[in-house]
Structures are given as structure tokens and as C-alpha cells.
Design a protein around this motif. Structure first.
Motif, PDB file in Angstrom:
ATOM      1  N   TRP A 136       0.857  -1.196   0.000  1.00  0.00           N
ATOM      2  CA  TRP A 136       0.000   0.000   0.000  1.00  0.00           C
ATOM      3  C   TRP A 136       0.886   1.237   0.000  1.00  0.00           C
ATOM      4  O   TRP A 136       1.785   1.362   0.819  1.00  0.00           O
ATOM      5  CB  TRP A 136      -0.922  -0.027   1.220  1.00  0.00           C
ATOM      6  CG  TRP A 136      -1.702  -1.301   1.363  1.00  0.00           C
ATOM      7  CD1 TRP A 136      -1.688  -2.144   2.433  1.00  0.00           C
ATOM      8  CD2 TRP A 136      -2.600  -1.874   0.415  1.00  0.00           C
ATOM      9  NE1 TRP A 136      -2.516  -3.213   2.208  1.00  0.00           N
ATOM     10  CE2 TRP A 136      -3.100  -3.071   0.974  1.00  0.00           C
ATOM     11  CE3 TRP A 136      -3.037  -1.504  -0.865  1.00  0.00           C
ATOM     12  CZ2 TRP A 136      -4.007  -3.897   0.316  1.00  0.00           C
ATOM     13  CZ3 TRP A 136      -3.943  -2.327  -1.515  1.00  0.00           C
ATOM     14  CH2 TRP A 136      -4.422  -3.498  -0.930  1.00  0.00           C
ATOM     15  N   ASP A 166       1.384   5.449   0.011  1.00  0.00           N
ATOM     16  CA  ASP A 166       0.856   6.772   0.310  1.00  0.00           C
ATOM     17  C   ASP A 166       0.823   7.594  -0.974  1.00  0.00           C
ATOM     18  O   ASP A 166       1.782   7.609  -1.745  1.00  0.00           O
ATOM     19  CB  ASP A 166       1.743   7.452   1.357  1.00  0.00           C
ATOM     20  CG  ASP A 166       1.102   8.682   1.969  1.00  0.00           C
ATOM     21  OD1 ASP A 166      -0.019   9.043   1.571  1.00  0.00           O
ATOM     22  OD2 ASP A 166       1.731   9.284   2.867  1.00  0.00           O
ATOM     23  N   ASP A 190      -2.692   4.517  -2.885  1.00  0.00           N
ATOM     24  CA  ASP A 190      -3.759   3.709  -2.298  1.00  0.00           C
ATOM     25  C   ASP A 190      -4.454   4.427  -1.147  1.00  0.00           C
ATOM     26  O   ASP A 190      -5.585   4.088  -0.795  1.00  0.00           O
ATOM     27  CB  ASP A 190      -3.194   2.385  -1.787  1.00  0.00           C
ATOM     28  CG  ASP A 190      -2.492   1.610  -2.887  1.00  0.00           C
ATOM     29  OD1 ASP A 190      -3.170   1.237  -3.860  1.00  0.00           O
ATOM     30  OD2 ASP A 190      -1.266   1.416  -2.786  1.00  0.00           O
ATOM     31  N   TYR A 191      -3.784   5.368  -0.561  1.00  0.00           N
ATOM     32  CA  TYR A 191      -4.334   6.182   0.519  1.00  0.00           C
ATOM     33  C   TYR A 191      -3.605   7.510   0.530  1.00  0.00           C
ATOM     34  O   TYR A 191      -2.612   7.693  -0.182  1.00  0.00           O
ATOM     35  CB  TYR A 191      -4.206   5.475   1.870  1.00  0.00           C
ATOM     36  CG  TYR A 191      -2.785   5.276   2.343  1.00  0.00           C
ATOM     37  CD1 TYR A 191      -2.161   6.221   3.169  1.00  0.00           C
ATOM     38  CD2 TYR A 191      -2.044   4.155   1.968  1.00  0.00           C
ATOM     39  CE1 TYR A 191      -0.852   6.047   3.601  1.00  0.00           C
ATOM     40  CE2 TYR A 191      -0.748   3.968   2.391  1.00  0.00           C
ATOM     41  CZ  TYR A 191      -0.150   4.920   3.204  1.00  0.00           C
ATOM     42  OH  TYR A 191       1.136   4.750   3.621  1.00  0.00           O
ATOM     43  N   TRP A 240      -5.435   9.655   7.926  1.00  0.00           N
ATOM     44  CA  TRP A 240      -5.371   9.083   6.583  1.00  0.00           C
ATOM     45  C   TRP A 240      -6.751   9.018   5.952  1.00  0.00           C
ATOM     46  O   TRP A 240      -7.769   8.935   6.634  1.00  0.00           O
ATOM     47  CB  TRP A 240      -4.781   7.676   6.619  1.00  0.00           C
ATOM     48  CG  TRP A 240      -3.399   7.596   7.167  1.00  0.00           C
ATOM     49  CD1 TRP A 240      -2.239   8.026   6.576  1.00  0.00           C
ATOM     50  CD2 TRP A 240      -2.992   7.036   8.427  1.00  0.00           C
ATOM     51  NE1 TRP A 240      -1.154   7.759   7.366  1.00  0.00           N
ATOM     52  CE2 TRP A 240      -1.586   7.160   8.528  1.00  0.00           C
ATOM     53  CE3 TRP A 240      -3.684   6.445   9.479  1.00  0.00           C
ATOM     54  CZ2 TRP A 240      -0.873   6.709   9.633  1.00  0.00           C
ATOM     55  CZ3 TRP A 240      -2.972   5.996  10.577  1.00  0.00           C
ATOM     56  CH2 TRP A 240      -1.584   6.132  10.647  1.00  0.00           C
ATOM     57  N   TYR A 241      -6.747   8.985   4.615  1.00  0.00           N
ATOM     58  CA  TYR A 241      -7.979   8.899   3.832  1.00  0.00           C
ATOM     59  C   TYR A 241      -7.786   7.886   2.713  1.00  0.00           C
ATOM     60  O   TYR A 241      -6.716   7.816   2.095  1.00  0.00           O
ATOM     61  CB  TYR A 241      -8.301  10.271   3.221  1.00  0.00           C
ATOM     62  CG  TYR A 241      -9.385  10.246   2.168  1.00  0.00           C
ATOM     63  CD1 TYR A 241     -10.719  10.367   2.537  1.00  0.00           C
ATOM     64  CD2 TYR A 241      -9.080  10.088   0.816  1.00  0.00           C
ATOM     65  CE1 TYR A 241     -11.721  10.335   1.574  1.00  0.00           C
ATOM     66  CE2 TYR A 241     -10.075  10.052  -0.144  1.00  0.00           C
ATOM     67  CZ  TYR A 241     -11.392  10.182   0.242  1.00  0.00           C
ATOM     68  OH  TYR A 241     -12.377  10.156  -0.711  1.00  0.00           O
ATOM     69  N   THR A 242      -8.818   7.093   2.443  1.00  0.00           N
ATOM     70  CA  THR A 242      -8.810   6.206   1.280  1.00  0.00           C
ATOM     71  C   THR A 242     -10.229   6.012   0.792  1.00  0.00           C
ATOM     72  O   THR A 242     -11.208   6.318   1.481  1.00  0.00           O
ATOM     73  CB  THR A 242      -8.150   4.847   1.606  1.00  0.00           C
ATOM     74  OG1 THR A 242      -7.947   4.122   0.386  1.00  0.00           O
ATOM     75  CG2 THR A 242      -9.016   4.023   2.559  1.00  0.00           C
ATOM     76  N   ALA A 269      -7.829   2.851  -3.946  1.00  0.00           N
ATOM     77  CA  ALA A 269      -7.314   1.514  -3.636  1.00  0.00           C
ATOM     78  C   ALA A 269      -7.516   0.524  -4.780  1.00  0.00           C
ATOM     79  O   ALA A 269      -6.890  -0.527  -4.798  1.00  0.00           O
ATOM     80  CB  ALA A 269      -7.982   0.983  -2.371  1.00  0.00           C
ATOM     81  N   ALA A 318      -9.978  -1.179  -0.405  1.00  0.00           N
ATOM     82  CA  ALA A 318      -9.959  -0.027   0.505  1.00  0.00           C
ATOM     83  C   ALA A 318     -10.051  -0.489   1.953  1.00  0.00           C
ATOM     84  O   ALA A 318      -9.383   0.065   2.839  1.00  0.00           O
ATOM     85  CB  ALA A 318     -11.087   0.936   0.166  1.00  0.00           C
ATOM     86  N   VAL A 368      -6.721  -1.643   2.907  1.00  0.00           N
ATOM     87  CA  VAL A 368      -5.869  -0.486   3.188  1.00  0.00           C
ATOM     88  C   VAL A 368      -6.142   0.030   4.598  1.00  0.00           C
ATOM     89  O   VAL A 368      -5.212   0.374   5.339  1.00  0.00           O
ATOM     90  CB  VAL A 368      -6.097   0.634   2.148  1.00  0.00           C
ATOM     91  CG1 VAL A 368      -5.358   1.907   2.554  1.00  0.00           C
ATOM     92  CG2 VAL A 368      -5.639   0.191   0.770  1.00  0.00           C
ATOM     93  N   VAL A 369      -7.412   0.076   4.979  1.00  0.00           N
ATOM     94  CA  VAL A 369      -7.749   0.521   6.336  1.00  0.00           C
ATOM     95  C   VAL A 369      -7.119  -0.396   7.371  1.00  0.00           C
ATOM     96  O   VAL A 369      -6.572   0.062   8.382  1.00  0.00           O
ATOM     97  CB  VAL A 369      -9.277   0.599   6.520  1.00  0.00           C
ATOM     98  CG1 VAL A 369      -9.630   0.847   7.986  1.00  0.00           C
ATOM     99  CG2 VAL A 369      -9.860   1.714   5.653  1.00  0.00           C
TER     100      VAL A 369
END
Length: 204
Positions: A19, A21, A24-25, A176-178, A183, A189, A192-193
């Protein structure tokens, strides 16, 4: 995805990758305040009841949430990218004020997407309340209350702070945001979380 992007549904056969930065997020330039108590990690789901992608995502999110460790708190936040989305924000916070989110959150999605009974106007929301056995007078009072209107404004402020591009989307730990577009799809997603939750547990 609703708003700036289009959310892809899960794609078969995608190879696992690290993942990244910015891909993906996204790490927020300025941390966002969280409501979770000390020692808990907050995950925010941004959604819109009328969004078909959010409706499809709901059972996936519920299944994922049932497996969350005790140090993670899921918070749902209704998004509004334009004025005609605000009534559904108010519906969510009215149900929350009545203690009915757990019971009726999924039924709002069903009303819109299965029975084609929209709730994006006050009279429609009142009809939903009546159909589901709620006190309509209490519902109307809360729906138009200062408290509910304040919560809708704070929801939109949080959405802006996370720089939400569309829904469904996920914020983690105020840092963080996705979303499904970043993703690759919404299933990824959630992966990713999970990765970001592990990052949030690391000493800073």
C-alpha cells in the motif's frame, strides 16, 4: 463513487501490492480531530444513503466491522456535496438522536434502493418514520432541531477536513484517507484501512 470520482466494484484477480501513500491512501496534511476516546482508533465511513455504491458497500462494511478488534471504533458520517443531500444527513442524525440507527440504518438503504421509496425530502423522511413505527411528531421535531442541523454542519466540515472526493470513503485515526477509487475497489480499501490501523498503533 458519488461526486468527483466513480467507484469501481471489486475486480477479480488483482495481485497484492504494497500500500502506497499518495496512491492507495493519502496522509492528511493536517490531522483531523477524532471523537474516539483515548486508546481507541477511529475509522470514519463517509456515505450517502442515495448512493448505489454506498448501498452495495454497506453489507461489506457491516461484515468487516463485526471483526474489528476492541481498540477500533467505527463512526458513520453522512456526506453532503450539495444542498439536496443535506436532508439525508438530517435523517441519519434524527435516527441517531432517537437511538434507532442500529435498527433502521439498513432499512433506509432498502427503502431507497429496493422499494424505490426515496427519503431526500422532509415529507419522505416522515413517511419512512411512520412506516417504521416511529413517533412522527418526535421525529419531525428532531429533524428540524438546532441539534440535528448543527450535526449536519459538523459532518460537512469533517468531510472537508478529510478532503473527501466521493462516497463511500474512509478516514482513519484523523490522519489518513482512502476510498475505492484510490485503492482499486472498495474491498481493497478495507484492506488499506486494516494496514492503516496497524500503522496507527505504532509509536509516534
Amino acid at each position: 463513487m458519488v461526486a468527483a470520482g466513480v467507484l469501481g466494484f471489486p475486480l477479480a484477480g488483482l495481485a497484492q501490492r504494497a500500500w502506497r501513500d499518495g496512491q492507495d491512501y493519502r496522509t492528511l496534511g493536517r490531522p483531523v480531530p477524532v471523537e474516539a476516546p483515548a486508546g481507541k482508533i477511529e475509522v470514519v465511513e463517509f456515505f450517502w444513503y442515495s448512493c448505489p455504491h454506498c448501498n452495495a458497500f454497506e453489507p461489506k462494511l457491516v461484515a468487516w466491522a463485526q471483526r474489528l478488534p476492541p481498540d477500533v471504533v467505527l463512526r458513520r458520517v453522512p456526506a453532503a456535496f450539495r444542498d439536496n443531500m443535506v436532508p439525508e444527513q438530517r435523517l441519519f442524525y434524527t435516527l441517531e438522536a432517537m437511538g434507532k440507527i442500529e435498527q433502521l440504518h439498513g432499512k433506509v438503504y432498502d427503502s431507497i434502493h429496493q422499494r424505490q421509496e426515496p427519503v431526500h425530502q422532509e415529507n419522505m423522511a416522515l413517511a419512512f418514520a411512520q412506516k417504521n413505527g416511529l413517533d412522527v411528531a418526535q421525529f419531525r421535531e428532531l429533524y428540524n432541531s438546532f441539534g440535528v442541523q448543527s450535526k449536519t454542519r459538523r459532518a460537512t466540515q469533517l468531510q472537508d477536513a478529510y478532503q473527501v472526493d466521493g462516497v463511500p470513503a474512509l478516514g482513519v485515526a484523523g490522519r489518513w484517507y482512502t476510498d475505492g477509487e484510490m485503492a482499486g475497489n472498495i474491498d481493497r480499501a478495507l484492506q488499506v484501512v486494516d494496514f492503516l490501523l496497524a500503522e496507527a498503533r505504532k509509536p509516534r
